[in-house]
Design a protein around this motif. Sequence first.
Motif, short mmCIF file in Angstrom:
data_model
loop_
_atom_site.label_atom_id
_atom_site.label_comp_id
_atom_site.label_asym_id
_atom_site.label_seq_id
_atom_site.Cartn_x
_atom_site.Cartn_y
_atom_site.Cartn_z
N GLN A 31 0.83 -1.20 0.00
CA GLN A 31 0.00 0.00 0.00
C GLN A 31 0.86 1.25 0.00
N SER A 32 0.28 2.36 -0.42
CA SER A 32 1.01 3.63 -0.39
C SER A 32 0.59 4.44 0.83
N LEU A 33 1.33 5.49 1.10
CA LEU A 33 1.01 6.41 2.18
C LEU A 33 0.78 7.77 1.56
N LEU A 34 -0.48 8.13 1.43
CA LEU A 34 -0.85 9.41 0.81
C LEU A 34 -0.20 9.55 -0.57
N GLY A 35 -0.19 8.46 -1.31
CA GLY A 35 0.38 8.45 -2.65
C GLY A 35 1.89 8.28 -2.69
N LEU A 36 2.53 8.15 -1.54
CA LEU A 36 3.99 7.98 -1.49
C LEU A 36 4.33 6.51 -1.26
N ALA A 37 5.40 6.05 -1.90
CA ALA A 37 5.86 4.68 -1.71
C ALA A 37 6.46 4.57 -0.30
N PRO A 38 6.02 3.60 0.50
CA PRO A 38 6.51 3.50 1.87
C PRO A 38 7.94 2.96 2.00
N ARG A 39 8.42 2.18 1.02
CA ARG A 39 9.75 1.58 1.14
C ARG A 39 10.85 2.63 1.31
N LEU A 80 27.61 5.00 8.75
CA LEU A 80 28.23 4.59 7.50
C LEU A 80 27.52 3.39 6.87
N VAL A 81 27.19 2.41 7.70
CA VAL A 81 26.49 1.23 7.19
C VAL A 81 25.09 1.61 6.70
N ALA A 82 24.40 2.46 7.47
CA ALA A 82 23.05 2.88 7.07
C ALA A 82 23.09 3.67 5.77
N TRP A 83 24.07 4.53 5.62
CA TRP A 83 24.20 5.30 4.39
C TRP A 83 24.42 4.37 3.20
N ALA A 84 25.29 3.39 3.37
CA ALA A 84 25.54 2.43 2.29
C ALA A 84 24.27 1.63 1.99
N ALA A 85 23.51 1.29 3.02
CA ALA A 85 22.28 0.51 2.83
C ALA A 85 21.28 1.26 1.96
N LEU A 86 21.29 2.58 2.04
CA LEU A 86 20.36 3.37 1.22
C LEU A 86 20.64 3.21 -0.28
N PHE A 87 21.85 2.80 -0.62
CA PHE A 87 22.21 2.60 -2.03
C PHE A 87 22.03 1.15 -2.46
N ALA A 88 21.72 0.27 -1.52
CA ALA A 88 21.53 -1.14 -1.86
C ALA A 88 20.18 -1.32 -2.54
N PRO A 89 20.11 -2.26 -3.47
CA PRO A 89 18.82 -2.51 -4.12
C PRO A 89 17.86 -3.21 -3.16
N ARG A 95 16.80 -5.13 4.58
CA ARG A 95 17.42 -6.25 5.29
C ARG A 95 18.70 -5.79 6.00
N ALA A 96 19.52 -5.01 5.31
CA ALA A 96 20.75 -4.51 5.92
C ALA A 96 20.45 -3.59 7.09
N LEU A 97 19.48 -2.70 6.91
CA LEU A 97 19.12 -1.79 8.00
C LEU A 97 18.54 -2.55 9.19
N GLY A 98 17.72 -3.56 8.92
CA GLY A 98 17.15 -4.36 10.00
C GLY A 98 18.22 -5.09 10.79
N GLY A 140 11.65 -6.17 4.66
CA GLY A 140 12.65 -6.58 3.68
C GLY A 140 12.45 -7.99 3.14
N PHE A 141 11.84 -8.85 3.95
CA PHE A 141 11.62 -10.24 3.51
C PHE A 141 10.22 -10.48 2.98
N LEU A 142 9.23 -9.77 3.51
CA LEU A 142 7.84 -10.02 3.14
C LEU A 142 7.26 -9.00 2.17
N GLY A 143 7.93 -7.86 2.04
CA GLY A 143 7.43 -6.82 1.14
C GLY A 143 7.85 -7.05 -0.29
N ALA A 144 7.14 -6.41 -1.18
CA ALA A 144 7.49 -6.50 -2.60
C ALA A 144 8.76 -5.69 -2.85
N ALA A 145 9.65 -6.23 -3.62
CA ALA A 145 10.92 -5.53 -3.91
C ALA A 145 10.76 -4.45 -4.88
#
Length: 145
Positions: A31-39, A80-89, A95-98, A140-145
Motif C-alpha cells: 500500500q502507499s502512504l498518501l500516494g507515497l511509496a513507503p519503502r 556509514l552502514v546505514a548510508w551504504a544501505a540506502l544505495f543497496a537494491p 534487510r541490511a538496516l534491520g 525486507g523479507f515479506l514486502g514486494a521488492a
Amino acid sequence: MHRAAPPAALILGGAGLIPFLGLSALVILGQSLLGLAPRPLLAAYGAVIASFLGGLRWGAAAASPEGRGVDYAVSVVPSLVAWAALFAPAPWDLRALGALVLAWGLVDQDLPRRGLVPAWLGRLRLVLSGVAGLALLAAGFLGAA
C-alpha cells in the motif's frame, strides 16, 4: 542515575516505533502512504535512527572521563552502514538496516556494563532495537521488492 526509565524516554521511544511498524505494514501490504511509496520512507527513517544510535555511543564516550578513542570510532559505524544501505537494491536495503538496528541493540549493551549509561537504557535499547529491527527485516523479507 535513574533506576527506572524516565516516562519521557518510554513515551518517545515507543512513539519512535510507530513509523517502523506502520511503514513496514504498508510495505508488506503493498500500500502507499498518501500516494507515497513507503519503502524509501522506511529506509530513510531506518537510516536516520541508525545514525541516532551511533550518536548515543559518541555521547557516552564524550561524557566519560576516559573518552576512549575506540568508542568514537565504533560510534560512526551505524551511520556509514546505514548510508551504504540506502544505495543497496531492494530488498537488501531494508534487510541490511534491520540487521544493523538489531545488532546495534546488542553491541551497545557494553555501555551500561561499563557504567557509561544507566542500566534502564540498555534494557530499553534491546526492546526498541528489537522491534525496529524486526519490522525492517519483515518489510525486507515479506514486502514486494
